[in-house]
Write a protein that holds these residues in place. Structure first.
Motif, PDB file in Angstrom:
ATOM      1  N   ILE A 136       0.837  -1.209   0.000  1.00 14.38           N
ATOM      2  CA  ILE A 136       0.000   0.000   0.000  1.00 14.38           C
ATOM      3  C   ILE A 136       0.869   1.256   0.000  1.00 14.38           C
ATOM      4  O   ILE A 136       0.644   2.177  -0.783  1.00 14.38           O
ATOM      5  N   LEU A 137       1.883   1.269   0.864  1.00 13.18           N
ATOM      6  CA  LEU A 137       2.735   2.454   0.976  1.00 13.18           C
ATOM      7  C   LEU A 137       3.569   2.699  -0.283  1.00 13.18           C
ATOM      8  O   LEU A 137       4.027   3.818  -0.512  1.00 13.18           O
ATOM      9  N   SER A 138       3.744   1.674  -1.103  1.00 10.37           N
ATOM     10  CA  SER A 138       4.470   1.872  -2.364  1.00 10.37           C
ATOM     11  C   SER A 138       3.584   2.565  -3.407  1.00 10.37           C
ATOM     12  O   SER A 138       4.070   3.005  -4.449  1.00 10.37           O
ATOM     13  N   ARG A 139       2.281   2.666  -3.108  1.00 11.80           N
ATOM     14  CA  ARG A 139       1.339   3.254  -4.054  1.00 11.80           C
ATOM     15  C   ARG A 139       0.687   4.549  -3.572  1.00 11.80           C
ATOM     16  O   ARG A 139       0.393   5.421  -4.368  1.00 11.80           O
ATOM     17  N   VAL A 140       0.422   4.620  -2.271  1.00 11.88           N
ATOM     18  CA  VAL A 140      -0.229   5.798  -1.696  1.00 11.88           C
ATOM     19  C   VAL A 140       0.328   6.058  -0.303  1.00 11.88           C
ATOM     20  O   VAL A 140       0.994   5.210   0.282  1.00 11.88           O
ATOM     21  N   VAL A 141       0.005   7.227   0.227  1.00 13.59           N
ATOM     22  CA  VAL A 141       0.427   7.584   1.580  1.00 13.59           C
ATOM     23  C   VAL A 141      -0.774   7.421   2.511  1.00 13.59           C
ATOM     24  O   VAL A 141      -1.838   7.998   2.277  1.00 13.59           O
ATOM     25  N   ILE A 142      -0.583   6.595   3.535  1.00 13.48           N
ATOM     26  CA  ILE A 142      -1.603   6.457   4.582  1.00 13.48           C
ATOM     27  C   ILE A 142      -0.899   6.501   5.930  1.00 13.48           C
ATOM     28  O   ILE A 142       0.298   6.234   6.025  1.00 13.48           O
ATOM     29  N   THR A 143      -1.639   6.806   6.949  1.00 14.73           N
ATOM     30  CA  THR A 143      -1.070   6.870   8.298  1.00 14.73           C
ATOM     31  C   THR A 143      -1.077   5.474   8.927  1.00 14.73           C
ATOM     32  O   THR A 143      -1.769   4.556   8.448  1.00 14.73           O
ATOM     33  N   ASP A 144      -0.335   5.331  10.021  1.00 16.13           N
ATOM     34  CA  ASP A 144      -0.348   4.061  10.759  1.00 16.13           C
ATOM     35  C   ASP A 144      -1.751   3.759  11.268  1.00 16.13           C
ATOM     36  O   ASP A 144      -2.198   2.608  11.241  1.00 16.13           O
ATOM     37  N   ALA A 145      -2.453   4.782  11.715  1.00 17.12           N
ATOM     38  CA  ALA A 145      -3.823   4.593  12.222  1.00 17.12           C
ATOM     39  C   ALA A 145      -4.746   4.114  11.099  1.00 17.12           C
ATOM     40  O   ALA A 145      -5.600   3.242  11.313  1.00 17.12           O
TER      41      ALA A 145
ATOM     42  N   MET B 153      -6.019   4.440  -4.790  1.00 16.53           N
ATOM     43  CA  MET B 153      -5.253   3.243  -5.145  1.00 16.53           C
ATOM     44  C   MET B 153      -6.122   2.249  -5.906  1.00 16.53           C
ATOM     45  O   MET B 153      -5.714   1.710  -6.935  1.00 16.53           O
ATOM     46  N   VAL B 154      -7.329   2.018  -5.412  1.00 15.62           N
ATOM     47  CA  VAL B 154      -8.243   1.078  -6.069  1.00 15.62           C
ATOM     48  C   VAL B 154      -8.574   1.561  -7.475  1.00 15.62           C
ATOM     49  O   VAL B 154      -8.575   0.767  -8.428  1.00 15.62           O
ATOM     50  N   HIS B 155      -8.842   2.838  -7.619  1.00 19.56           N
ATOM     51  CA  HIS B 155      -9.133   3.400  -8.936  1.00 19.56           C
ATOM     52  C   HIS B 155      -7.971   3.141  -9.903  1.00 19.56           C
ATOM     53  O   HIS B 155      -8.185   2.699 -11.039  1.00 19.56           O
ATOM     54  N   ASP B 156      -6.753   3.375  -9.450  1.00 21.94           N
ATOM     55  CA  ASP B 156      -5.575   3.151 -10.292  1.00 21.94           C
ATOM     56  C   ASP B 156      -5.432   1.678 -10.671  1.00 21.94           C
ATOM     57  O   ASP B 156      -5.117   1.343 -11.819  1.00 21.94           O
ATOM     58  N   ILE B 157      -5.662   0.788  -9.703  1.00 23.38           N
ATOM     59  CA  ILE B 157      -5.562  -0.648  -9.964  1.00 23.38           C
ATOM     60  C   ILE B 157      -6.603  -1.073 -11.001  1.00 23.38           C
ATOM     61  O   ILE B 157      -6.291  -1.826 -11.929  1.00 23.38           O
ATOM     62  N   ILE B 158      -7.821  -0.604 -10.855  1.00 22.82           N
ATOM     63  CA  ILE B 158      -8.882  -0.964 -11.800  1.00 22.82           C
ATOM     64  C   ILE B 158      -8.553  -0.450 -13.201  1.00 22.82           C
ATOM     65  O   ILE B 158      -8.759  -1.158 -14.195  1.00 22.82           O
ATOM     66  N   GLN B 159      -8.015   0.762 -13.297  1.00 23.48           N
ATOM     67  CA  GLN B 159      -7.635   1.311 -14.608  1.00 23.48           C
ATOM     68  C   GLN B 159      -6.564   0.440 -15.269  1.00 23.48           C
ATOM     69  O   GLN B 159      -6.664   0.098 -16.447  1.00 23.48           O
TER      70      GLN B 159
END
Length: 191
Positions: A9-18, A124-130
């Motif tokens: 996930i972190l290789s594709r988007v930025v999310i927090t630990d929470a 991320m999901v949008h990019d994967i689907i594309q």
């Protein structure tokens, strides 16, 4: 297992630990033995599935008992039956493990909530689907326009590790050729 998913996930988007903890809280891991089903035709597919390790195939068996492999999914790829997931109708496909596999599963409802709560996941999901849509278009062109040898060479170029990991009968099914034709092509390519 969750760490490899987090790394993905972190290789594709930025999310927090929470935010990742929120995702992990609704995720489960399923371990499959070789040839064990993740989905059987006639069942409703209810998950978004991420392959943590191993390799699975999505396929259909026709009225004559012939298997038709639609795709494979290896580590860091997603798998499932989108039509069944979105419609709630029974699947037309089977998914089973080509080798021992670990899959991270997130139920459809939970996944939808996560995508609403965490916009980066929706992106991320949008990019994967594309990318998946483009890959499907290209696969259809290869299947329709290429000779049997060109199909095999294309697969060797795009997915060289598949050639080593997948039994020849499954590769032939994926390419839409007979195992005998594949064997002949492999012998010609080796020369």
């Amino acid at each position: 297992m969750f760490e490899s998913f987090k790394k993905y996930i972190l290789s594709r988007v930025v999310i927090t630990d929470a935010e990742f903890e929120r995702i992990a809280a609704v995720s489960t891991i399923r371990r499959l033995r070789k040839k064990q089903y993740l989905l059987q035709e006639g069942d409703v597919w209810r998950f978004n599935a991420f392959v943590v390790s191993g390799l699975v195939r999505l396929y259909r068996v026709d009225d004559k008992g012939t298997e038709h492999v639609v795709n494979f999914a290896k580590e860091n790829w997603w798998t499932g039956d989108r039509e069944s997931l979105l419609s709630g109708k029974p699947s037309k496909f089977n998914i089973d493990a080509v080798e021992p596999t670990e899959v991270l599963l997130i139920g459809k409802e939970e996944f939808d909530v996560i995508c609403r709560e965490i916009p980066a996941m929706a992106t991320m999901v949008h990019d994967i689907i594309q990318k998946s849509f483009v890959a499907t278009q290209n696969r259809l062109l290869v299947h329709k326009d290429f000779t049997a040898e060109e199909k095999y060479l294309d697969m060797m170029e795009k997915y060289p590790d598949f050639i080593l990991r997948i039994p020849l009968g499954m590769i032939a099914s994926y390419l839409g050729i007979t195992p005998e034709t594949l064997s002949r092509i492999r012998n010609q390519v080796k020369k």
